[in-house]
Scaffold this motif. Structure first.
Motif, PDB file in Angstrom:
ATOM      1  N   GLY A  37       0.841  -1.189   0.000  1.00 33.81           N
ATOM      2  CA  GLY A  37       0.000   0.000   0.000  1.00 33.81           C
ATOM      3  C   GLY A  37       0.877   1.240   0.000  1.00 33.81           C
ATOM      4  N   THR A  38       0.239   2.397  -0.044  1.00 32.80           N
ATOM      5  CA  THR A  38       1.007   3.645  -0.108  1.00 32.80           C
ATOM      6  C   THR A  38       0.841   4.513   1.140  1.00 32.80           C
ATOM      7  OG1 THR A  38      -0.802   4.787  -1.261  1.00 32.80           O
ATOM      8  CG2 THR A  38       0.864   3.704  -2.625  1.00 32.80           C
ATOM      9  N   GLU A  39       0.031   4.074   2.104  1.00 34.67           N
ATOM     10  CA  GLU A  39      -0.241   4.877   3.291  1.00 34.67           C
ATOM     11  C   GLU A  39       0.203   4.144   4.556  1.00 34.67           C
ATOM     12  OE1 GLU A  39      -4.322   6.833   1.384  1.00 34.67           O
ATOM     13  OE2 GLU A  39      -4.440   5.196   2.840  1.00 34.67           O
ATOM     14  N   ARG A  40       0.741   4.888   5.491  1.00 36.54           N
ATOM     15  CA  ARG A  40       1.050   4.317   6.796  1.00 36.54           C
ATOM     16  C   ARG A  40      -0.235   3.775   7.425  1.00 36.54           C
ATOM     17  NH1 ARG A  40       5.932   2.954   8.586  1.00 36.54           N
ATOM     18  NH2 ARG A  40       4.889   2.888  10.617  1.00 36.54           N
ATOM     19  N   PRO A  41      -0.132   2.799   8.340  1.00 35.48           N
ATOM     20  CA  PRO A  41      -1.345   2.240   8.954  1.00 35.48           C
ATOM     21  C   PRO A  41      -2.260   3.286   9.585  1.00 35.48           C
ATOM     22  CG  PRO A  41       0.523   0.823   9.414  1.00 35.48           C
ATOM     23  CD  PRO A  41       1.075   2.040   8.728  1.00 35.48           C
ATOM     24  N   ALA A  42      -1.696   4.270  10.261  1.00 36.58           N
ATOM     25  CA  ALA A  42      -2.529   5.303  10.887  1.00 36.58           C
ATOM     26  C   ALA A  42      -3.249   6.140   9.843  1.00 36.58           C
ATOM     27  CB  ALA A  42      -1.673   6.196  11.782  1.00 36.58           C
ATOM     28  N   VAL A  43      -2.578   6.424   8.737  1.00 32.61           N
ATOM     29  CA  VAL A  43      -3.208   7.187   7.656  1.00 32.61           C
ATOM     30  C   VAL A  43      -4.325   6.350   7.018  1.00 32.61           C
ATOM     31  CG1 VAL A  43      -2.817   8.304   5.433  1.00 32.61           C
ATOM     32  CG2 VAL A  43      -1.107   8.491   7.248  1.00 32.61           C
TER      33      VAL A  43
END
Length: 284
Positions: A18-24
Motif C-alpha cells: 500500500g502507499t499509506e502508513r497504517p494510521a493514515v
C-alpha cells in the motif's frame, strides 16, 4: 432503525504494497464512512500496533489480519488470516520464510529487468518502508518513476505479468497446509479473490475443496476482480462447502484504483470471525 455497520476486510498499508502508513489508512477508512476495517498486509503484521493506536481517534474498529502468500500446484493463492496469535511459531515461521523468498525473488526480477531497462535494486529498495514486505508493486513503482509506464496497473499488464520473461516465482507454503497453520494460530482463514484471473492463473475448485477440508472458513466473493459469473459460481461453491462469504476493497492507497468500502462484508460474518479468532476486534 440503525444503519448496518460498514465492514471492509481487506486493505494494505505501506508496510507491504500500500502507499499509506497504517494510521493514515485508518483515517482514510473513517473518511470513507467505514465502521470496521481489516489491515491485511502481505506476509507481515508489523502495522498492527500503529493501526490499533489510531482506533480511538478515528472511531474505526480494527480487525488485525494478514494476507499470507501460499501456492497450490505452482499457482499463487492468497490467504487472508484474521485475528490470529502473532506469536504463534508455526505460522510466523512460514510467513518469515515466504517474506525472505519474496526478497530474493524481487532481486532476481530486477536483475532480469536490468537487461532491458535502466533499473537498479537500490531504486526499488528506496520505495520500501523499513522492515516492509517487498513485492512486484514496488518494482512497478520504480518503473513508473523511471517513466517506462504510467502507473502500477500498466506495469503489471505490460511488463511484470506472470507469463512474461521477467517474472520469477517465490517459495510459499502449500495452500491447504497454510490454512492449517492459520487455524493452529487461532486465526480465521479466508481465501482472497479466488477468481481474479486477470492476475494470473487461478486454482480449480478441487484446491478450494482441499483448503475447506483443512479448515478454510470463507471465500472473498465480492471483489472488483470478480465479474457477475465468478461471483455466482463462488456463492454456489461456498454454499456447498459450508463457507461464509466476504466482500472487500483490497485497498492499496494510491497504488491501485480500488476504493475503501467499494465492497463490504455482512456484519454477521464479522461476528462469526471474531467468535472463532484468538484476538478480539480492536474497538473505539
Amino acid at each position: 432503525m440503525l444503519a448496518r455497520p460498514a465492514v471492509d476486510l481487506h486493505t494494505h498499508s505501506s508496510l507491504s504494497d500500500g502507499t499509506e502508513r497504517p494510521a493514515v489508512l485508518m483515517a482514510a477508512a473513517a473518511a470513507a464512512g467505514l465502521d470496521v476495517v481489516a489491515l491485511t498486509d502481505h506476509d507481515t503484521w508489523d502495522g498492527w500496533e500503529e493501526a490499533a493506536a489510531a482506533v480511538g481517534r478515528t472511531g474505526v474498529a480494527l480487525v488485525r489480519g494478514a494476507e499470507i502468500s501460499t501456492s497450490a500446484g505452482g499457482i499463487s493463492v492468497h490467504l487472508l488470516s484474521y485475528l490470529h496469535d502473532p506469536a504463534a511459531r508455526g505460522l510466523g515461521t512460514a510467513v518469515a520464510r515466504a517474506r525472505d523468498s519474496r526478497l530474493g525473488r524481487a532481486r532476481r526480477m530486477v536483475e532480469r529487468l536490468a537487461l532491458d531497462f535502466e533499473l537498479t535494486w537500490e531504486e526499488v529498495e528506496a520505495l520500501l518502508e523499513p522492515g516492509g514486505t517487498v513485492g512486484r508493486p514496488h518494482i512497478a513503482d520504480a518503473l513508473v518513476a523511471r517513466g517506462y509506464v504510467t502507473d502500477r496497473s500498466a506495469a503489471f499488464t505490460e511488463i511484470l505479468h506472470a507469463s512474461g520473461p521477467y517474472y520469477v516465482r517465490y517459495d510459499a507454503p502449500d495452500a491447504a497446509a497454510a490454512v492449517e497453520l492459520v487455524r493452529r494460530a487461532g486465526g480465521v482463514p479466508v481465501m482472497a479473490h479466488p477468481r481474479a484471473g486477470a492476475r494470473g492463473r487461478v486454482v480449480e475448485d478441487v484446491v478450494i475443496e482441499e483448503m475447506a477440508a483443512a479448515g478454510l472458513a470463507g471465500l472473498e466473493v465480492d471483489h472488483r476482480d470478480h465479474d457477475d459469473g465468478a461471483r455466482a459460481q463462488l456463492l454456489d461453491l461456498a454454499s456447498s462447502l459450508g463457507l461464509f462469504v466476504t466482500g472487500s476493497s483490497d485497498y492499496h492507497g494510491t497504488g491501485k484504483p480500488n476504493r475503501l468500502g467499494e465492497h463490504l462484508t455482512d456484519p454477521a460474518v464479522l461476528e462469526q470471525i471474531e467468535s472463532e479468532g484468538y484476538l478480539p476486534v480492536v474497538r473505539p
